[in-house]
Scaffold this motif. Structure first.
Motif, PDB file in Angstrom:
ATOM      1  N   UNK A  39       0.807  -1.170  -0.218  1.00  0.00           N
ATOM      2  CA  UNK A  39      -0.135  -0.041   0.054  1.00  0.00           C
ATOM      3  C   UNK A  39       0.898   1.223  -0.006  1.00  0.00           C
ATOM      4  N   UNK A  40       2.096   1.005  -0.184  1.00  0.00           N
ATOM      5  CA  UNK A  40       3.089   2.168  -0.160  1.00  0.00           C
ATOM      6  C   UNK A  40       2.612   3.341  -1.118  1.00  0.00           C
ATOM      7  N   UNK A  53      -5.859  -5.294  -0.903  1.00  0.00           N
ATOM      8  CA  UNK A  53      -7.145  -4.581  -1.164  1.00  0.00           C
ATOM      9  C   UNK A  53      -8.301  -5.692  -1.029  1.00  0.00           C
ATOM     10  N   UNK A  54      -7.899  -6.644  -1.993  1.00  0.00           N
ATOM     11  CA  UNK A  54      -8.861  -7.928  -2.030  1.00  0.00           C
ATOM     12  C   UNK A  54      -8.963  -8.447  -0.353  1.00  0.00           C
ATOM     13  N   UNK A  72      -4.889   0.194  -8.571  1.00  0.00           N
ATOM     14  CA  UNK A  72      -3.851  -0.551  -7.899  1.00  0.00           C
ATOM     15  C   UNK A  72      -3.172  -1.452  -8.713  1.00  0.00           C
ATOM     16  N   UNK A  73      -1.840  -2.025  -8.557  1.00  0.00           N
ATOM     17  CA  UNK A  73      -1.052  -2.889  -9.066  1.00  0.00           C
ATOM     18  C   UNK A  73      -1.479  -4.381  -8.712  1.00  0.00           C
ATOM     19  N   UNK A  74      -0.333  -5.339  -8.705  1.00  0.00           N
ATOM     20  CA  UNK A  74      -0.817  -6.705  -8.150  1.00  0.00           C
ATOM     21  C   UNK A  74      -0.820  -6.568  -6.856  1.00  0.00           C
ATOM     22  N   UNK A  75       0.052  -6.421  -5.940  1.00  0.00           N
ATOM     23  CA  UNK A  75       0.290  -6.564  -4.962  1.00  0.00           C
ATOM     24  C   UNK A  75      -0.920  -5.569  -4.070  1.00  0.00           C
ATOM     25  N   UNK A  76      -0.853  -4.357  -4.538  1.00  0.00           N
ATOM     26  CA  UNK A  76      -1.831  -3.553  -3.801  1.00  0.00           C
ATOM     27  C   UNK A  76      -3.347  -4.138  -4.146  1.00  0.00           C
TER      28      UNK A  76
END
Lengths: 187, 285
Positions: free
Chosen positions: B82-83, B97-98, B89-93
């Motif tokens: 979340x930085x 979030x999911x 959002x990208x993959x990690x975000x």
């Protein structure tokens, strides 16, 4: 809770090889000597996790999600507002068009009326002029006629006097002639 | 079409790799010191750094190592993902979030809007159990340890849940919280029978909550270890080595099942926590 390290049960393994056999030893998950360190570390890590999640990680995600939701809402609102403005502009345009149309009609009618009035006024003026001229002409004709008629009387008198003097040698005076003419039969 | 086929192949091969490592772990003499063959051996607590705290044994063990590892992984993942806080959002975000939305929805559906202050607690429980379960599925010979296969850990978490339920219930409803044990719309003469049943069912909640997770993880890992052990035994049994692909295939299948169980049990733990918290928030129905 279970801080019974001097209890009869075997102590914690200090290495993989320290706990030989396995069959004789108690079932590891039920070994009370392992409870205290597990509980202490569970408390430490879970408390730390709860602290990090509730203070940092989760509010951050909530902020990002909320910001996105706000942004979408703001964009939708802006779109709605712009649509409203477009509608309003369209309405204004329609209004202006209608106004222009009715204005044009008005101007045409006005112009027509003005032109008609102009024509009428011109016509009246010309008529009046014509009438004046006719009247004047008639007056002149009448005057000329009167004068001519008066001249006819004079000529008749002169002629009558000449005829009388030629016929009877009597110089008839002007008054006599006039008198005689005035009493001519059939006059 | 071919992409999904590749993905399936990738999934299959990674499962096989995990199962293979399990099998290797079971047979290799290099790690077979002591009781490495025993399916119980993987649950042993190994003292890494002996520590004392107020007279209690607070040693840093392999269980502590996995707890600290889970804590670090979760914190690192959630904070680094979340930085940027990107609008798209990208993959990690997306993953972060999911997970957030998933747990958030679970809490809202089961506890309700007025119980949302329990969301961080349920999220922490869910992700902690999930990561500990999944970490236990990653085979590192001689190291792999499943914290949630320890009854003391699951019991502590379940007790924490039930104590919060009782504490919050008393805080919100006072003594009226105990109406939870009195079913409404029941004839009075039945109450002496029903109240003890309700009390027993309430008390059995933390027991079932902790034993369910503990037993699932324990049984799964024992079964995995036994089938993986068969592979080694057969390989070492001369002609019988021909049969070794059979337990190997079973180990692969069991590995897939255990990954599912690891995720499912974390979810079940979180959902049951929500349902119990709902009683505390809403009181007797």
């Amino acid at each position: 809770m279970a801080g019974t390290s001097e209890h009869g049960t075997p102590a914690l393994n200090t290495g993989t090889e320290a706990h030989g056999g396995g069959a004789a030893a108690s079932f590891p998950p039920f070994n009370p000597d392992t409870f205290a360190p597990q509980l202490i570390w569970l408390a430490l890590t879970f408390a730390a996790l709860y602290y990090i999640l509730s203070r940092k990680a989760l509010p951050r995600i909530a902020d990002v999600l909320e910001e996105r939701a706000n942004r979408i809402k703001r964009d939708l609102d802006a779109a709605e507002r712009l649509k409203g403005e477009t509608d309003k502009a369209l309405a204004t345009y329609e209004q202006a068009l209608n106004d222009a149309k009715s204005n044009a009609g008005g101007i045409a009618k006005e112009t027509r009326a003005k032109l008609a009035a102009d024509v009428d006024r011109e016509k009246t003026a010309v008529d009046a002029q014509m009438n004046a001229k006719v009247t004047e002409a008639e007056a002149r004709i009448a005057a000329t006629k009167t004068k001519a008629l008066a001249s006819v009387n004079d000529i008749a008198a002169t002629t009558a006097a000449a005829i009388v003097s030629q016929l009877i040698g009597h110089e008839a005076t002007a008054d006599e002639v006039k008198n005689a003419l005035a009493h001519l039969p059939g006059k | 079409m071919s992409a999904s086929h590749d993905k399936q192949l990738g999934l299959m091969s990674s499962l096989a790799a995990i199962a293979g490592a399990q099998a290797l772990y079971g047979v290799s003499p290099a790690w077979a010191e002591g009781a490495a063959h025993s399916p119980i051996h993987q649950f042993e607590i190994n003292n890494l750094i002996p520590l004392k705290l107020f007279g209690f044994d607070a040693s840093f063990t392999n269980a502590s190592l996995y707890m600290v590892l889970a804590l670090s992984l979760i914190s690192f993942f959630l904070i680094s993902a979340m930085r940027q806080g990107a609008l798209v959002p990208g993959r990690m975000q997306s993953l972060a979030e999911l997970t957030y939305k998933f747990v958030h929805d679970t809490v809202r559906e089961n506890v309700g809007e007025e119980g949302m202050h329990f969301f961080p607690f349920v999220f922490a429980l869910f992700i902690f159990v999930l990561v500990l379960n999944v970490l236990g599925m990653i085979p590192i010979p001689g190291v792999t340890f499943t914290v949630t296969s320890q009854i003391v850990v699951t019991a502590a978490l379940a007790l924490l849940v039930i104590l919060i339920v009782i504490g919050y219930g008393l805080y919100v409803h006072g003594l009226g919280f105990f109406k939870l044990f009195v079913p409404s719309g029941v004839p009075a003469w039945l109450l002496p029978l029903l109240i003890p049943i309700e009390v027993i069912s309430f008390i059995s909640r933390p027991i079932s909550l902790s034993v369910r997770l503990f037993a699932n993880m324990l049984a799964g890992h024992i079964a995995l270890k036994i089938f993986a052990g068969f592979v080694g035994t057969l390989l070492a049994a001369g002609v019988w080595a021909i049969l070794s692909p059979l337990p190997m295939a079973l180990t692969v299948a069991l590995t897939a099942l255990e990954v599912l169980v690891a995720v499912l049990q974390a979810y079940v733990f979180a959902v049951l926590t929500c349902i119990y918290l709902s009683d505390a928030v809403h009181g007797a129905h």
